[in-house]
Scaffold this active site. Structure first.
Site, PDB file in Angstrom:
ATOM      1  N   GLU A 110     -44.173  10.938  -9.783  1.00 37.93           N
ATOM      2  CA  GLU A 110     -44.156   9.493  -9.973  1.00 37.93           C
ATOM      3  C   GLU A 110     -43.312   8.798  -8.911  1.00 37.93           C
ATOM      4  O   GLU A 110     -43.700   7.749  -8.382  1.00 37.93           O
ATOM      5  CB  GLU A 110     -43.650   9.168 -11.377  1.00 37.93           C
ATOM      6  CG  GLU A 110     -44.654   9.573 -12.456  1.00 37.93           C
ATOM      7  CD  GLU A 110     -44.165   9.345 -13.866  1.00 37.93           C
ATOM      8  OE1 GLU A 110     -44.864   8.681 -14.647  1.00 37.93           O
ATOM      9  OE2 GLU A 110     -43.053   9.822 -14.187  1.00 37.93           O
ATOM     10  N   GLU A 130     -47.292  15.965 -18.700  1.00 40.38           N
ATOM     11  CA  GLU A 130     -46.733  15.488 -19.971  1.00 40.38           C
ATOM     12  C   GLU A 130     -47.595  15.805 -21.192  1.00 40.38           C
ATOM     13  O   GLU A 130     -47.080  15.906 -22.304  1.00 40.38           O
ATOM     14  CB  GLU A 130     -46.485  13.975 -19.883  1.00 40.38           C
ATOM     15  CG  GLU A 130     -45.312  13.572 -19.002  1.00 40.38           C
ATOM     16  CD  GLU A 130     -45.652  13.512 -17.527  1.00 40.38           C
ATOM     17  OE1 GLU A 130     -44.758  13.184 -16.721  1.00 40.38           O
ATOM     18  OE2 GLU A 130     -46.824  13.786 -17.162  1.00 40.38           O
TER      19      GLU A 130
END
Length: 256
Positions: A110, A130
């Site tokens: 990210e 995730e």
């Protein structure tokens, strides 16, 4: 200054500032580290010695992601700031380069997606894992990735926690450039050396324009581009660029 899990170095001669992730073999990123990383980007963005910011890591892996237990221990107020902290590279006025090798997972991915350029080693693996924790990316990863590769490929990466290797990352536009592992530092240095030859004010304008018009209607984006072009015509750097072109010499940009 001492930072949590990373260090900062400024090379005034090279006009660059480096943020170096350095927490053991996998460079996991703690909750507190995210706040400090945001502050480090802001400091380097204000430093007049720095023209280009580089985010890199010590070791064979950029980052395996966040410190997992930290998510359970963190207060809701802290968790709500995650995306804002990770967006720090995008908010910088200066160009930001991510130099990625090995595991570049979770928040490491990210952070890299929030940078302007991603130079990837052939060993790189990008992932948003995730789903394996019963969660989704929470720091802008799926949103930024969708802008780059589209919804179909983003679903494939996010919903399957799929790892993307270097050649695919380059083909899909995730990586700016892919180089052999032993050439990652040299390729990063070369990009820094190229970027510092351009006008600082033109670089800042281009980055802001591109970021802010990403969601615009085409006509609006073209109109905003025209306004920016018009303003830059009044700059000292534009005058210097035109003179240098006609005089067949390298321009000496001042950033004004």
């Amino acid at each position: 200054m001492e930072f949590d899990g990373f260090s900062v170095a400024v090379d005034a001669a090279g006009q660059r500032g480096d943020i170096i992730l350095d927490r053991g073999e996998f460079n996991t990123i703690s909750m507190d580290e995210r706040d400090e990383l945001r502050a480090a980007f802001e400091i380097l963005d204000r430093d007049p010695r720095v023209r280009v910011i580089v985010l890199r890591a010590a070791g064979e892996h950029f980052s395996s992601g966040g410190f997992i237990r930290g998510f359970l221990e963190a207060a809701p107020e802290l968790v709500s700031k995650l995306a804002d902290n990770v967006a720090a590279p995008a908010r910088c006025e200066k160009p930001v380069i991510a130099a990625n090798r090995g595991y570049t997972f979770g928040v490491g991915f990210e952070l890299s997606l929030a940078c302007d350029f991603r130079i990837a080693s052939e060993t790189v693996q990008y992932a948003l894992p995730e789903q394996r924790l019963g969660q989704i990316p929470g720091s802008g990863g799926s949103a930024r990735l969708q802008k780059i590769v589209g919804i179909t490929r983003t679903k494939d990466i996010v919903m399957r926690s799929r790892r993307i290797k270097a050649d695919q990352a380059l083909a899909w536009g995730i990586a700016t450039e892919v180089v052999p592992d032993d050439r990652l530092e040299a390729a990063t240095d070369a990009l820094v050396a190229e970027l510092v030859t351009f006008s600082p004010i033109a670089q800042r304008t281009a980055k802001r324009l591109l970021n802010e018009t990403e969601e615009c209607h085409l006509g609006t984006a073209i109109e905003l581009e025209g306004h920016c072009y018009s303003r830059l015509r009044q700059s000292d750097d534009f005058r210097e660029g035109v003179l240098a072109f006609h005089e067949k010499r390298p321009p000496q940009f001042k950033g004004s």
